[in-house]
Scaffold this motif. Structure first.
Motif, PDB file in Angstrom:
ATOM      1  N   LYS A 166       0.954  -1.184   0.032  1.00 35.94           N
ATOM      2  CA  LYS A 166       0.111   0.193  -0.003  1.00 35.94           C
ATOM      3  C   LYS A 166       0.913   1.379  -0.043  1.00 35.94           C
ATOM      4  O   LYS A 166       1.081   2.130   0.909  1.00 35.94           O
ATOM      5  CB  LYS A 166      -0.933  -0.063   1.320  1.00 35.94           C
ATOM      6  CG  LYS A 166      -1.851  -1.158   1.351  1.00 35.94           C
ATOM      7  CD  LYS A 166      -2.844  -1.264   0.121  1.00 35.94           C
ATOM      8  CE  LYS A 166      -3.842  -2.464   0.443  1.00 35.94           C
ATOM      9  NZ  LYS A 166      -4.962  -2.467  -0.614  1.00 35.94           N
ATOM     10  N   ALA A 167       1.629   1.327  -1.210  1.00 33.22           N
ATOM     11  CA  ALA A 167       2.958   2.290  -1.110  1.00 33.22           C
ATOM     12  C   ALA A 167       2.467   3.685  -1.038  1.00 33.22           C
ATOM     13  O   ALA A 167       1.107   4.255  -1.501  1.00 33.22           O
ATOM     14  CB  ALA A 167       3.570   1.960  -2.352  1.00 33.22           C
ATOM     15  N   ARG A 168       3.055   4.548  -0.200  1.00 37.95           N
ATOM     16  CA  ARG A 168       2.852   5.959  -0.150  1.00 37.95           C
ATOM     17  C   ARG A 168       4.298   6.638  -0.587  1.00 37.95           C
ATOM     18  O   ARG A 168       5.331   5.892  -0.211  1.00 37.95           O
ATOM     19  CB  ARG A 168       2.253   6.578   1.213  1.00 37.95           C
ATOM     20  CG  ARG A 168       1.149   6.002   1.713  1.00 37.95           C
ATOM     21  CD  ARG A 168      -0.111   6.793   0.889  1.00 37.95           C
ATOM     22  NE  ARG A 168      -1.292   6.691   1.309  1.00 37.95           N
ATOM     23  CZ  ARG A 168      -2.110   5.611   1.234  1.00 37.95           C
ATOM     24  NH1 ARG A 168      -1.759   4.309   0.719  1.00 37.95           N
ATOM     25  NH2 ARG A 168      -3.302   5.499   1.870  1.00 37.95           N
ATOM     26  N   THR A 169       4.073   7.795  -1.485  1.00 39.14           N
ATOM     27  CA  THR A 169       5.500   8.415  -1.806  1.00 39.14           C
ATOM     28  C   THR A 169       6.061   8.940  -0.477  1.00 39.14           C
ATOM     29  O   THR A 169       5.325   9.397   0.384  1.00 39.14           O
ATOM     30  CB  THR A 169       5.236   9.158  -2.958  1.00 39.14           C
ATOM     31  OG1 THR A 169       4.219  10.288  -2.736  1.00 39.14           O
ATOM     32  CG2 THR A 169       4.419   8.611  -4.141  1.00 39.14           C
ATOM     33  N   ILE A 170       7.284   9.155  -0.718  1.00 39.00           N
ATOM     34  CA  ILE A 170       8.187   9.795   0.425  1.00 39.00           C
ATOM     35  C   ILE A 170       7.329  11.354   0.338  1.00 39.00           C
ATOM     36  O   ILE A 170       7.297  11.777   1.531  1.00 39.00           O
ATOM     37  CB  ILE A 170       9.504   9.841   0.155  1.00 39.00           C
ATOM     38  CG1 ILE A 170      10.111   8.363   0.347  1.00 39.00           C
ATOM     39  CG2 ILE A 170      10.222  10.730   1.176  1.00 39.00           C
ATOM     40  CD1 ILE A 170      11.517   8.382   0.112  1.00 39.00           C
ATOM     41  N   LYS A 171       6.731  11.722  -0.702  1.00 41.94           N
ATOM     42  CA  LYS A 171       6.714  13.247  -0.686  1.00 41.94           C
ATOM     43  C   LYS A 171       5.176  13.231   0.165  1.00 41.94           C
ATOM     44  O   LYS A 171       4.795  14.156   0.915  1.00 41.94           O
ATOM     45  CB  LYS A 171       6.374  13.778  -2.066  1.00 41.94           C
ATOM     46  CG  LYS A 171       5.851  15.218  -2.010  1.00 41.94           C
ATOM     47  CD  LYS A 171       6.051  15.809  -3.395  1.00 41.94           C
ATOM     48  CE  LYS A 171       5.814  17.338  -3.185  1.00 41.94           C
ATOM     49  NZ  LYS A 171       5.900  17.954  -4.762  1.00 41.94           N
ATOM     50  N   GLU A 172       4.423  12.177   0.141  1.00 41.90           N
ATOM     51  CA  GLU A 172       3.059  12.195   0.769  1.00 41.90           C
ATOM     52  C   GLU A 172       3.329  11.946   2.027  1.00 41.90           C
ATOM     53  O   GLU A 172       2.461  12.759   2.794  1.00 41.90           O
ATOM     54  CB  GLU A 172       2.441  11.086   0.155  1.00 41.90           C
ATOM     55  CG  GLU A 172       1.905  11.308  -1.310  1.00 41.90           C
ATOM     56  CD  GLU A 172       0.933   9.960  -1.675  1.00 41.90           C
ATOM     57  OE1 GLU A 172      -0.420   9.939  -1.741  1.00 41.90           O
ATOM     58  OE2 GLU A 172       1.355   8.986  -1.811  1.00 41.90           O
ATOM     59  N   VAL A 180       9.768  17.381   8.177  1.00 48.02           N
ATOM     60  CA  VAL A 180      10.755  16.675   7.733  1.00 48.02           C
ATOM     61  C   VAL A 180      10.941  16.716   6.147  1.00 48.02           C
ATOM     62  O   VAL A 180       9.907  16.615   5.266  1.00 48.02           O
ATOM     63  CB  VAL A 180      10.675  15.197   8.357  1.00 48.02           C
ATOM     64  CG1 VAL A 180      11.665  14.346   7.801  1.00 48.02           C
ATOM     65  CG2 VAL A 180      10.455  15.154   9.686  1.00 48.02           C
ATOM     66  N   THR A 181      12.120  16.605   5.718  1.00 44.44           N
ATOM     67  CA  THR A 181      12.305  16.705   4.184  1.00 44.44           C
ATOM     68  C   THR A 181      12.366  15.304   3.625  1.00 44.44           C
ATOM     69  O   THR A 181      12.546  14.365   4.355  1.00 44.44           O
ATOM     70  CB  THR A 181      13.734  17.416   3.851  1.00 44.44           C
ATOM     71  OG1 THR A 181      14.701  16.688   4.411  1.00 44.44           O
ATOM     72  CG2 THR A 181      13.605  18.787   4.482  1.00 44.44           C
ATOM     73  N   ARG A 182      12.447  15.122   2.295  1.00 46.92           N
ATOM     74  CA  ARG A 182      12.224  13.759   1.562  1.00 46.92           C
ATOM     75  C   ARG A 182      13.610  13.377   1.796  1.00 46.92           C
ATOM     76  O   ARG A 182      13.534  12.214   1.957  1.00 46.92           O
ATOM     77  CB  ARG A 182      12.029  14.195   0.216  1.00 46.92           C
ATOM     78  CG  ARG A 182      10.367  14.204  -0.204  1.00 46.92           C
ATOM     79  CD  ARG A 182      10.356  14.336  -1.719  1.00 46.92           C
ATOM     80  NE  ARG A 182      10.566  15.781  -2.241  1.00 46.92           N
ATOM     81  CZ  ARG A 182      10.433  16.008  -3.222  1.00 46.92           C
ATOM     82  NH1 ARG A 182      10.028  15.117  -4.411  1.00 46.92           N
ATOM     83  NH2 ARG A 182      10.760  17.126  -3.588  1.00 46.92           N
ATOM     84  N   LYS A 183      14.804  14.003   1.959  1.00 52.16           N
ATOM     85  CA  LYS A 183      16.202  13.543   1.873  1.00 52.16           C
ATOM     86  C   LYS A 183      16.299  12.852   3.303  1.00 52.16           C
ATOM     87  O   LYS A 183      16.870  11.818   3.536  1.00 52.16           O
ATOM     88  CB  LYS A 183      17.149  14.760   1.703  1.00 52.16           C
ATOM     89  CG  LYS A 183      18.514  14.148   1.798  1.00 52.16           C
ATOM     90  CD  LYS A 183      19.735  15.239   1.443  1.00 52.16           C
ATOM     91  CE  LYS A 183      19.601  15.921   0.143  1.00 52.16           C
ATOM     92  NZ  LYS A 183      20.450  16.726  -0.319  1.00 52.16           N
ATOM     93  N   GLU A 184      15.778  13.604   4.293  1.00 56.13           N
ATOM     94  CA  GLU A 184      15.755  13.075   5.824  1.00 56.13           C
ATOM     95  C   GLU A 184      15.129  11.820   5.887  1.00 56.13           C
ATOM     96  O   GLU A 184      15.663  10.572   6.542  1.00 56.13           O
ATOM     97  CB  GLU A 184      15.423  14.133   6.691  1.00 56.13           C
ATOM     98  CG  GLU A 184      16.259  15.302   6.958  1.00 56.13           C
ATOM     99  CD  GLU A 184      15.472  16.286   7.683  1.00 56.13           C
ATOM    100  OE1 GLU A 184      16.368  17.272   8.180  1.00 56.13           O
ATOM    101  OE2 GLU A 184      14.406  16.432   7.817  1.00 56.13           O
TER     102      GLU A 184
END
Length: 309
Positions: A166-172, A180-184
């Motif tokens: 049930k994937a969620r994107t890192i941006k979501e 918190v940033t996507r890189k973190e």
């Protein structure tokens, strides 16, 4: 300090102006004679005295004048109202800090944070529970000396979603975190997987994100019809047979763009800007991926185009 006639005491008594609530209060019985009093006199405050102006410092302020009423005029009611208001604001401030502060190193705080993120993303309880289990493993490994706990909690939820297909994107995930940033999140995810596999000897199988895991949610968010959603899922299943070297998010967004181009339904005609907003992509990314998929559009959307004809 002024005098006024109190209806309760039935005598002329000294009144107190409570600057916290704007009420005029009898100093004898505590009756509120007038509410929402507005002080039109200029409100000035003096900062903490320094060495240069210590002699000229005047500590008089609005807040201090209310406190001094207790000793000078025996007005305990006004002081209690002032204290009650102060305690209320302190309690609210403490609740806000408690929701995001991990300085106590208590798992319950992180559990509430994970649950809040999951609820805002509409994630089911089973995935939420798995994310909490991952957090406990991270807590045992003392990863919080390396990464912020906010990013670790976000990474736990991201991994749990991937493992449950049930994937969620890192941006979501980042949209419901505390800055918190996507890189973190990405770094915390890699660190968590590495330490669990090395130190606990567990195999962390994280399923790869596929376009078919994303298209239904993206189409639903865009308000597209059920027919368009079914066409997007069919195209996402077929696209896996092609050698398209793009990430799943880009392919999912491009499939929706192909459907929008070929559809005559007003609700299925979504703009590329709306697709980018939902998928977290740029227009350039979708257009580059569109160049690779447009040649297969008739095959990817075969059932959908046939039904339209």
């Amino acid at each position: 300090m002024e005098s006024s006639h109190c209806k309760d005491c039935n005598v002329s008594t000294v009144i107190v102006l409570d600057h916290a609530t704007g009420d005029t209060i009898c100093s004898e019985c505590g009756l509120v004679l007038d509410s929402h009093y507005v002080d039109e006199k200029p409100d000035w405050r003096t900062s903490t005295p320094s060495a240069s102006n210590a002699d000229s410092y005047d500590p008089i302020s609005v807040a201090e004048s209310a406190i001094n009423l207790k000793s000078k005029h025996n007005s305990t009611t006004a002081v209690r109202l002032e204290q009650r208001t102060f305690d209320h604001h302190q309690s609210l401030h403490g609740n806000i800090l408690k929701s995001v502060d991990f300085s106590s190193h208590q798992p319950d705080t992180a559990f509430h944070y994970i649950a809040d993120m999951a609820d805002r993303l509409g994630i089911v309880d089973s995935i939420k529970l798995e994310a909490k289990n991952l957090y406990m493993k991270a807590n045992d490994l003392k990863l919080f000396n390396i990464r912020k706990k906010h990013s670790v909690c976000a990474a736990c939820l991201y991994i749990a979603c991937r493992q449950a297909n049930k994937a969620r994107t890192i941006k979501e995930i980042c949209t419901v975190t505390n800055g918190v940033t996507r890189k973190e999140v990405s770094r915390a995810k890699d660190l968590l997987v590495q330490h669990i596999e090395e130190k606990k000897g567990e195999c962390m199988e994280i399923n790869s994100v596929r376009p078919r895991d994303l298209v239904r949610r993206f189409c639903s968010t865009l308000g597209m019809s059920n027919q368009a959603i079914q066409a997007a899922e069919e195209a996402a299943n077929r696209v896996e047979r092609l050698d398209i070297r793009r990430n799943a998010i880009s392919i999912a967004g491009t499939i929706i763009y192909l459907i929008s181009e070929s559809s005559m339904e007003p609700r299925d005609k979504v703009s590329i800007k709306d697709i980018c907003l939902v998928a977290g992509l740029t227009e350039v990314t979708i257009r580059y991926c569109h160049r690779e998929l447009c040649g297969y559009a008739s095959w990817l959307l075969e059932t959908y185009l046939t039904a339209k004809k």
